[in-house]
Write an enzyme that holds these catalytic residues in place. Sequence first.
Site, PDB file in Angstrom:
ATOM      1  N   HIS A  86       0.848  -1.196   0.000  1.00 51.02           N
ATOM      2  CA  HIS A  86       0.000   0.000   0.000  1.00 51.02           C
ATOM      3  C   HIS A  86       0.886   1.251   0.000  1.00 51.02           C
ATOM      4  O   HIS A  86       1.981   1.252   0.588  1.00 51.02           O
ATOM      5  CB  HIS A  86      -0.909  -0.005   1.240  1.00 51.02           C
ATOM      6  CG  HIS A  86      -1.896   1.118   1.221  1.00 51.02           C
ATOM      7  ND1 HIS A  86      -1.573   2.384   1.655  1.00 51.02           N
ATOM      8  CD2 HIS A  86      -3.171   1.186   0.782  1.00 51.02           C
ATOM      9  CE1 HIS A  86      -2.630   3.173   1.493  1.00 51.02           C
ATOM     10  NE2 HIS A  86      -3.610   2.473   0.967  1.00 51.02           N
ATOM     11  N   GLU A 155      -3.786   2.487  -7.169  1.00 51.59           N
ATOM     12  CA  GLU A 155      -4.079   3.628  -6.299  1.00 51.59           C
ATOM     13  C   GLU A 155      -3.042   4.727  -6.538  1.00 51.59           C
ATOM     14  O   GLU A 155      -1.931   4.659  -5.986  1.00 51.59           O
ATOM     15  CB  GLU A 155      -4.011   3.195  -4.827  1.00 51.59           C
ATOM     16  CG  GLU A 155      -5.000   2.111  -4.449  1.00 51.59           C
ATOM     17  CD  GLU A 155      -5.286   2.120  -2.953  1.00 51.59           C
ATOM     18  OE1 GLU A 155      -6.445   2.332  -2.594  1.00 51.59           O
ATOM     19  OE2 GLU A 155      -4.368   1.950  -2.161  1.00 51.59           O
TER      20      GLU A 155
HETATM   21  P1  PGA Z   1      -8.967   6.826   0.439  1.00 53.14           P
HETATM   22  O1  PGA Z   1      -7.879   5.674   0.669  1.00 53.14           O
HETATM   23  O2  PGA Z   1     -10.211   6.153  -0.085  1.00 53.14           O
HETATM   24  O3  PGA Z   1      -9.159   7.445   1.791  1.00 53.14           O
HETATM   25  O4  PGA Z   1      -8.412   7.769  -0.557  1.00 53.14           O
HETATM   26  C1  PGA Z   1      -7.759   4.596  -0.223  1.00 53.14           C
HETATM   27  C2  PGA Z   1      -6.662   3.690   0.238  1.00 53.14           C
HETATM   28  O5  PGA Z   1      -5.667   4.182   0.793  1.00 53.14           O
HETATM   29  O6  PGA Z   1      -6.738   2.465   0.065  1.00 53.14           O
END
Ligand code: PGA
Length: 234
Positions: A86, A155
Site C-alpha cells: 500500500h 491507487e
Molecule cells: P482513500 O484511501 O479512499 O481514503 O483515498 C484509499 C486507500 O488508501 O486504500
Amino acid sequence: MNKIMMANLKMNLNKEEMDNYKKVIENSGINDFIICPSNIFLSTMISSSYTLCAQDAYYEDKGAFTGQTSFYQLSTLGINYSLIGHSERRHVFYEDNNVISLKMQSCVRNNITPVLCVGETKEERENGKTNFVVEEQLKTALSGISMSELTVAYEPVWAIGTGLVPTLEEIDEVHLYIKKYLSSLNINSKVLYGGSVKSDNIKEITNISSVDGVLIGGASNNPENLINMYKLIN
Ligand code: PGA
C-alpha cells in the site's frame, strides 16, 4: 459479476467501533465485502458475513522481530488475504520494491492471496511516467514467484485521502495497461481502483469495464456509508 468492494480501515477504529462495524455489516445481509482492519482486530472480526484481509504483515515467518506480525501467523488465524505494498507502506514506512517482493513471496508460501497495491506519485504522472512506474512495481513484486492470477489495486498516490481522482479515461488507461502487462506474463488479473472513492463517484468509477472493483479508505470507516455505496452500485 458484482464489482469487488474492499474497505481499508487503516489505523482508524477502536475496539468498540470495530465491534459495531461487525454488527452493522452482519445485519446488512450483504456478504460481498472484503474488510481490512488493523491486525490486532483480525481475530475478533472473524465472521461468515464478509471476507477478512490484513493490511500488511512481515515477510519472515517467525523469529526475533519484536513488534511484527507474520503472514505465517495470520495464516494460522485463517486469514487468506492481505494488502501488499500500500502507498502508505511505501511512503510512510519506506518499503521499497525489494521488501514488497519478499512480502509477496511470503504470501505465496503461506497461502495468503495478496492484493498488490501500485500507483504513481503526482510528479511521476506529470512526467508521463505512470505506466513505467506501475510496470516496475508489478515486475519487481512478481520476481521469484509464479502466479496464474493476481488482484492489483491501482491507487495513484496523489489520489489517496486527497479528494482528487484521475479522470475516468485515465483510470481506464492504467487498468488496461496493468491487465495487458500481466496477461503478457500469463497472469489473469483483477484490477481494483483506489483513491478518494466515495458515494458521489463510486458509480461512474465502477461503470468502467476495466475496473473490477474498488479499494475504499476514508469513506469505508463508517459501515453504514459502506453499505450505502454498495447499494448504489448493485
Ligand atoms: P482513500 O484511501 O479512499 O481514503 O483515498 C484509499 C486507500 O488508501 O486504500
